[in-house]
Motif scaffolding. Structure first.
Motif, PDB file in Angstrom:
ATOM      1  N   LYS A 146      -3.286   9.151  -7.638  1.00 28.62           N
ATOM      2  CA  LYS A 146      -3.970   8.138  -8.456  1.00 28.62           C
ATOM      3  C   LYS A 146      -3.893   6.793  -7.756  1.00 28.62           C
ATOM      4  O   LYS A 146      -2.849   6.408  -7.227  1.00 28.62           O
ATOM      5  N   ARG A 147      -5.009   6.077  -7.753  1.00 30.99           N
ATOM      6  CA  ARG A 147      -5.068   4.744  -7.174  1.00 30.99           C
ATOM      7  C   ARG A 147      -5.360   3.723  -8.273  1.00 30.99           C
ATOM      8  O   ARG A 147      -6.085   4.044  -9.219  1.00 30.99           O
ATOM      9  N   TYR A 148      -4.836   2.530  -8.128  1.00 33.66           N
ATOM     10  CA  TYR A 148      -4.910   1.566  -9.228  1.00 33.66           C
ATOM     11  C   TYR A 148      -4.976   0.143  -8.713  1.00 33.66           C
ATOM     12  O   TYR A 148      -4.669  -0.157  -7.555  1.00 33.66           O
ATOM     13  N   LEU A 149      -5.361  -0.761  -9.637  1.00 32.84           N
ATOM     14  CA  LEU A 149      -5.238  -2.202  -9.452  1.00 32.84           C
ATOM     15  C   LEU A 149      -4.613  -2.749 -10.720  1.00 32.84           C
ATOM     16  O   LEU A 149      -5.096  -2.479 -11.831  1.00 32.84           O
ATOM     17  N   CYS A 150      -3.540  -3.519 -10.579  1.00 31.92           N
ATOM     18  CA  CYS A 150      -2.880  -4.105 -11.752  1.00 31.92           C
ATOM     19  C   CYS A 150      -2.610  -5.577 -11.509  1.00 31.92           C
ATOM     20  O   CYS A 150      -2.573  -6.044 -10.359  1.00 31.92           O
ATOM     21  N   LYS A 151      -2.411  -6.319 -12.582  1.00 23.85           N
ATOM     22  CA  LYS A 151      -2.138  -7.756 -12.497  1.00 23.85           C
ATOM     23  C   LYS A 151      -0.729  -8.036 -13.004  1.00 23.85           C
ATOM     24  O   LYS A 151      -0.328  -7.553 -14.068  1.00 23.85           O
ATOM     25  N   LEU A 164     -10.446   8.482   4.566  1.00 21.81           N
ATOM     26  CA  LEU A 164      -9.846   9.157   3.428  1.00 21.81           C
ATOM     27  C   LEU A 164      -8.581   8.435   2.977  1.00 21.81           C
ATOM     28  O   LEU A 164      -7.741   8.046   3.791  1.00 21.81           O
ATOM     29  N   GLY A 165      -8.473   8.239   1.674  1.00 19.41           N
ATOM     30  CA  GLY A 165      -7.330   7.531   1.110  1.00 19.41           C
ATOM     31  C   GLY A 165      -7.595   6.069   0.866  1.00 19.41           C
ATOM     32  O   GLY A 165      -6.740   5.361   0.319  1.00 19.41           O
ATOM     33  N   SER A 166      -8.775   5.581   1.257  1.00 17.09           N
ATOM     34  CA  SER A 166      -9.129   4.176   1.058  1.00 17.09           C
ATOM     35  C   SER A 166      -9.955   4.010  -0.217  1.00 17.09           C
ATOM     36  O   SER A 166     -10.689   4.920  -0.615  1.00 17.09           O
ATOM     37  N   PHE A 167      -9.855   2.859  -0.826  1.00 17.70           N
ATOM     38  CA  PHE A 167     -10.660   2.550  -2.006  1.00 17.70           C
ATOM     39  C   PHE A 167     -10.822   1.044  -2.110  1.00 17.70           C
ATOM     40  O   PHE A 167     -10.109   0.273  -1.460  1.00 17.70           O
ATOM     41  N   ALA A 177      -7.081 -15.785 -12.002  1.00 18.19           N
ATOM     42  CA  ALA A 177      -6.228 -16.155 -10.869  1.00 18.19           C
ATOM     43  C   ALA A 177      -4.821 -15.616 -11.094  1.00 18.19           C
ATOM     44  O   ALA A 177      -4.347 -15.481 -12.226  1.00 18.19           O
ATOM     45  N   GLY A 178      -4.129 -15.276  -9.998  1.00 24.26           N
ATOM     46  CA  GLY A 178      -2.763 -14.779 -10.108  1.00 24.26           C
ATOM     47  C   GLY A 178      -2.454 -13.709  -9.090  1.00 24.26           C
ATOM     48  O   GLY A 178      -3.216 -13.476  -8.147  1.00 24.26           O
ATOM     49  N   LEU A 179      -1.335 -13.035  -9.288  1.00 31.52           N
ATOM     50  CA  LEU A 179      -0.877 -11.983  -8.389  1.00 31.52           C
ATOM     51  C   LEU A 179      -1.338 -10.619  -8.877  1.00 31.52           C
ATOM     52  O   LEU A 179      -1.184 -10.292 -10.066  1.00 31.52           O
ATOM     53  N   TYR A 180      -1.874  -9.831  -7.970  1.00 31.73           N
ATOM     54  CA  TYR A 180      -2.313  -8.464  -8.267  1.00 31.73           C
ATOM     55  C   TYR A 180      -1.635  -7.506  -7.284  1.00 31.73           C
ATOM     56  O   TYR A 180      -1.157  -7.919  -6.210  1.00 31.73           O
ATOM     57  N   TYR A 181      -1.657  -6.244  -7.660  1.00 36.39           N
ATOM     58  CA  TYR A 181      -1.163  -5.188  -6.776  1.00 36.39           C
ATOM     59  C   TYR A 181      -2.149  -4.032  -6.791  1.00 36.39           C
ATOM     60  O   TYR A 181      -2.594  -3.592  -7.865  1.00 36.39           O
ATOM     61  N   CYS A 182      -2.513  -3.571  -5.606  1.00 36.87           N
ATOM     62  CA  CYS A 182      -3.255  -2.317  -5.511  1.00 36.87           C
ATOM     63  C   CYS A 182      -2.310  -1.299  -4.886  1.00 36.87           C
ATOM     64  O   CYS A 182      -1.513  -1.647  -3.996  1.00 36.87           O
ATOM     65  N   GLY A 183      -2.389  -0.075  -5.361  1.00 35.34           N
ATOM     66  CA  GLY A 183      -1.438   0.907  -4.868  1.00 35.34           C
ATOM     67  C   GLY A 183      -1.784   2.314  -5.283  1.00 35.34           C
ATOM     68  O   GLY A 183      -2.869   2.586  -5.820  1.00 35.34           O
ATOM     69  N   THR A 184      -0.863   3.225  -5.016  1.00 35.32           N
ATOM     70  CA  THR A 184      -1.020   4.645  -5.357  1.00 35.32           C
ATOM     71  C   THR A 184       0.039   5.049  -6.370  1.00 35.32           C
ATOM     72  O   THR A 184       1.083   4.383  -6.498  1.00 35.32           O
ATOM     73  N   SER A 185      -0.226   6.124  -7.094  1.00 34.73           N
ATOM     74  CA  SER A 185       0.667   6.636  -8.133  1.00 34.73           C
ATOM     75  C   SER A 185       0.795   5.597  -9.254  1.00 34.73           C
ATOM     76  O   SER A 185      -0.220   5.186  -9.814  1.00 34.73           O
ATOM     77  N   GLU A 186       1.990   5.138  -9.551  1.00 34.74           N
ATOM     78  CA  GLU A 186       2.218   4.145 -10.597  1.00 34.74           C
ATOM     79  C   GLU A 186       2.964   2.961 -10.005  1.00 34.74           C
ATOM     80  O   GLU A 186       3.787   3.112  -9.096  1.00 34.74           O
ATOM     81  N   GLY A 200       5.688   0.407  -9.335  1.00 30.01           N
ATOM     82  CA  GLY A 200       7.132   0.426  -9.513  1.00 30.01           C
ATOM     83  C   GLY A 200       7.753   1.811  -9.483  1.00 30.01           C
ATOM     84  O   GLY A 200       8.955   1.938  -9.708  1.00 30.01           O
ATOM     85  N   SER A 201       6.941   2.861  -9.231  1.00 29.17           N
ATOM     86  CA  SER A 201       7.482   4.232  -9.228  1.00 29.17           C
ATOM     87  C   SER A 201       7.787   4.726  -7.823  1.00 29.17           C
ATOM     88  O   SER A 201       8.019   5.914  -7.613  1.00 29.17           O
ATOM     89  N   GLY A 202       7.756   3.850  -6.853  1.00 34.46           N
ATOM     90  CA  GLY A 202       8.048   4.252  -5.490  1.00 34.46           C
ATOM     91  C   GLY A 202       6.819   4.515  -4.654  1.00 34.46           C
ATOM     92  O   GLY A 202       6.934   4.793  -3.452  1.00 34.46           O
ATOM     93  N   GLY A 203       5.640   4.441  -5.241  1.00 32.35           N
ATOM     94  CA  GLY A 203       4.424   4.637  -4.470  1.00 32.35           C
ATOM     95  C   GLY A 203       4.122   3.428  -3.601  1.00 32.35           C
ATOM     96  O   GLY A 203       4.737   2.366  -3.727  1.00 32.35           O
ATOM     97  N   LYS A 204       3.142   3.566  -2.731  1.00 31.48           N
ATOM     98  CA  LYS A 204       2.762   2.475  -1.854  1.00 31.48           C
ATOM     99  C   LYS A 204       1.961   1.439  -2.634  1.00 31.48           C
ATOM    100  O   LYS A 204       1.175   1.775  -3.516  1.00 31.48           O
ATOM    101  N   SER A 205       2.151   0.158  -2.275  1.00 31.79           N
ATOM    102  CA  SER A 205       1.424  -0.909  -2.954  1.00 31.79           C
ATOM    103  C   SER A 205       1.224  -2.080  -2.008  1.00 31.79           C
ATOM    104  O   SER A 205       1.871  -2.185  -0.959  1.00 31.79           O
ATOM    105  N   LYS A 206       0.336  -2.985  -2.413  1.00 35.28           N
ATOM    106  CA  LYS A 206       0.008  -4.153  -1.598  1.00 35.28           C
ATOM    107  C   LYS A 206      -0.182  -5.342  -2.526  1.00 35.28           C
ATOM    108  O   LYS A 206      -0.855  -5.240  -3.564  1.00 35.28           O
ATOM    109  N   GLU A 207       0.426  -6.508  -2.162  1.00 33.70           N
ATOM    110  CA  GLU A 207       0.344  -7.700  -3.001  1.00 33.70           C
ATOM    111  C   GLU A 207      -0.913  -8.494  -2.660  1.00 33.70           C
ATOM    112  O   GLU A 207      -1.254  -8.686  -1.487  1.00 33.70           O
ATOM    113  N   LEU A 208      -1.582  -8.969  -3.705  1.00 33.88           N
ATOM    114  CA  LEU A 208      -2.831  -9.719  -3.554  1.00 33.88           C
ATOM    115  C   LEU A 208      -2.699 -11.019  -4.330  1.00 33.88           C
ATOM    116  O   LEU A 208      -2.393 -11.016  -5.530  1.00 33.88           O
ATOM    117  N   ASP A 209      -2.930 -12.133  -3.664  1.00 34.47           N
ATOM    118  CA  ASP A 209      -2.815 -13.449  -4.299  1.00 34.47           C
ATOM    119  C   ASP A 209      -4.220 -14.028  -4.447  1.00 34.47           C
ATOM    120  O   ASP A 209      -4.902 -14.306  -3.455  1.00 34.47           O
TER     121      ASP A 209
END
Length: 644
Positions: A170-175, A207-210, A222-231, A233-242
């Motif tokens: 699962k891939r996601y974007l969260c704030k 493959l694996g990009s979104f 405006a603010g901090l976002y994270y895009c990542g895989t799985s959930e 804070g669950s140990g999946g990969k993530s990236k910080e977006l400002d």
């Protein structure tokens, strides 16, 4: 009392300015934006990117990078200056077209850690942003957040890639917020209610990009976002977006909501750069799983939208106008303008379809035979009286307006009858090439308004169904009220020799002809049928009653009997003659026959039969009497005659 009033105002203030209290401080105080935290390793280098609105003043203004020291900020490097202690180690490069300038620092030492400011103008002016630099003695160095400088009401797009091994995750974007990280959208087609119609997640290569696109960016986005895989804070990969949101006074503010009446039309606007010819402009309908393409500027139109949608480019104000007509309840939803180059110019608009009466009315489907004259009508209300009216023929790349009268071009012409507020599109004659969709619309100050679509079908010969729009084929001279080819008229311009009243009379005569023509044909058919029946009645045998018998007696039989009785009476003429003077004679038999002939035209066939039969009896009786007196002529009456 004053204290109570003050408390009351304070209680109302948050409700009335909810959006203002959520504005990021940086957005309020300064349009300059940079990274919050920068990490470097001892002996290595870092690059700091600072953004600013690329106005004409800012492009030529001084850019600087300074280190805070107490209440002062000592300049290390600026547009035309480098501090002696930082020579050959620090540089500043301006990129006004990209709305940023970059500072590069090499040969990092532990003493380089601290707080810095990047800004425009002179120190203390306020157009600056604070950046914290941390130098570590050894790697690893934390990955810095990716920066996004986004205009208010524009679109933000971010691409994330975590390798092919994450393709099934699962891939996601969260704030980021106080409670954790609030999910905006994910690949399981889950989306936050506040972002429905605004956020879109799409898969990309490799493959694996979104990527995630968010339209109509507001202050609170405006603010901090994270895009990542799985959930998160669950140990999946993530990236910080400002993400930083700032206001550009020159950036167009488009409508976020459009309301259309069922059966009518709606108009949307999209942004584009007319200088970039390679840009593909797409208009699609938003869905949770993607955006369903409806039309683009290369000539593509989705099959179910043919004749309903058109795209018009307006290079003057750098917009694209999309008109969607024949609105239905299912058309309600969010529509996106997309571009393959300028992501920030993508936008979304919500369409709401409501019940009501369309302003433009007329027959929506018309069929006409080749060679006939035809008039497509479009009636409009008084509110559109001062608007510009037009007819155009729809195609896959737009809807070009039909030629005007002063151009003198052949083909359909548009006229406007001011007496009944109707715009008429005339064809004289209809050809096979005329088949297709025609739009009747209104404009005001160059902006598209309401539109009505009419589908014209052209049939060969007389196979077309009768339509009230079909005009009589006859005198096509100007006096007949027909519009000359290539004529376009507005409400205030009525062509010479054809007043509104003459148009009404022509229309009335056409209607009268259409009504009386079939009626006259029906009367002719009835009269013809009646004459045929009467003729057959005269030719066929009449049924006559004689005593207790009913028999069919032919009129030819009576004629032969009458002829026979006349010839027989000639034999006994001397005994029945009465002298009346000179050569005039009257016989009893002649008198009976002449009386019968005189009244024959006024009697029915049955009366003729009765009279002929009576004459037959009288003649027979006369013959019998003459025979008994010894007359030389003898009539042989067989037994069959007794049965008559």
């Amino acid at each position: 009392m004053t204290l109570l009033a003050l408390l009351f105002l304070l209680a109302l203030l948050p409700a009335g300015s909810a959006k203002s209290r959520h504005l990021p401080k940086a957005s309020i105080s300064s349009p300059v934006f940079g990274p919050r935290q920068v990490h470097g390793v001892l002996g290595g280098s870092v690059t700091v990117k600072c953004f600013y609105p690329a106005t004409s003043v800012n492009r030529h203004d001084r850019k600087y990078w300074c280190k805070e020291s107490g209440s002062r900020c000592v300049t290390m490097v600026s547009t035309n200056y480098v501090a002696p202690s930082y020579q050959d180690r620090v540089s500043l490069t301006d990129h006004p077209e990209a709305e940023n300038f970059q500072i590069n620092i090499s040969a990092l030492g532990l003493e380089d850690s601290g707080s810095y400011q990047c800004g425009l103008g002179v120190n203390g002016r306020g157009l600056s942003y604070r950046v914290t630099l941390t130098v570590a003695e050894a790697p690893p160095v934390p990955e810095a957040a990716e920066l996004f400088y986004v205009k208010l009401r524009s679109t933000w797009t971010v691409s994330c890639s975590f390798g092919p091994e994450t393709a099934d995750m699962k891939r996601y974007l969260c704030k980021k917020d106080k409670e954790g990280c609030r999910t905006i959208v994910n690949s399981y087609q889950e989306i936050d209610d506040a972002f429905k119609g605004r956020a879109l997640l799409t898969f990309e290569e490799p493959l694996g990009s979104f990527s995630v696109t968010m339209t109509q960016m507001d202050w609170e986005d405006a603010g901090l976002y994270y895009c990542g895989t799985s959930e998160y804070g669950s140990g999946g990969k993530s990236k910080e977006l400002d993400v930083f949101v700032y206001e550009d006074k020159n950036f167009p503010q488009l409508k976020t909501t459009v309301t259309g009446i069922k059966g009518s039309s709606a108009t949307f606007e999209c942004l584009y750069d007319p200088l970039k010819k390679s840009t593909t402009r797409i208009w699609c309908k938003w869905r949770v799983q993607g955006c369903d393409k409806i039309i683009d500027n290369t000539g593509y139109v989705k099959y179910s939208y043919e004749g309903r949608v058109a795209m018009f480019e307006n290079p003057g104000n750098k917009t694209v106008t999309i008109v969607l007509n024949q609105l239905e309840a299912k058309d309600q939803g969010f529509y996106w303008c997309m571009s393959n180059e300028l992501k920030e110019q993508q936008s979304s608009t919500e369409l709401k379809v409501v019940d009501g009466e369309p302003g433009l009315t007329g027959k929506k489907e018309v069929e006409a035979p080749v060679g006939s004259r035809l008039g497509l009508t479009c009636s409009y209300p008084c509110k559109y009286y001062s608007y510009e009216k037009y007819w155009c023929k729809w195609n896959y790349t737009g809807c070009p307006v039909l030629p005007a009268q002063d151009q003198g071009l052949p083909g359909p012409s548009a006229t406007c009858n001011t007496s009944n507020k109707t715009v008429v599109l005339s064809f004289d004659p209809v050809t096979e090439e005329d088949e297709g969709w025609y739009w009747c619309g209104v404009k005001r100050n160059g902006l598209f308004g309401e539109v009505m679509a009419v589908q014209l079908r052209v049939a060969a010969g007389n196979d077309a169904r009768h339509s009230p729009e079909l005009l009589d084929v006859g005198d096509s001279s100007p006096e007949s009220g027909a519009a000359p080819p290539g004529g376009a008229y507005s409400d205030a311009e009525v062509r010479k020799g054809a007043s509104p009243e003459s148009s009404d009379e022509s229309h009335g005569s056409n209607t009268l002809a259409l009504v009386l023509g079939p009626l006259a044909g029906l009367i002719l058919i009835v009269v013809t049928a009646f004459a045929i029946v009467k003729y057959r009645q005269m030719k066929r045998s009449d049924l006559v009653s004689v005593g207790s018998y009913r028999t069919n007696i032919s009129m030819s039989d009576f004629e032969s009997v009458r002829d026979y009785s006349a010839s027989n009476s000639a034999c006994v003429k001397d005994s029945q003659e009465t002298p009346m003077g000179q050569d005039e004679f009257i016989t009893t038999t002649d008198t009976l026959e002449s009386a019968a002939d005189t009244k024959k035209a006024k009697r029915s066939s049955k009366e003729d039969a009765d009279l002929a039969y009576s004459s037959f009896l009288v003649t027979s009786d006369s013959i019998a009497q003459d025979s008994s007196r010894g007359d030389s002529t003898v009539l042989d009456v067989s037994p069959k005659q007794d049965q008559v």
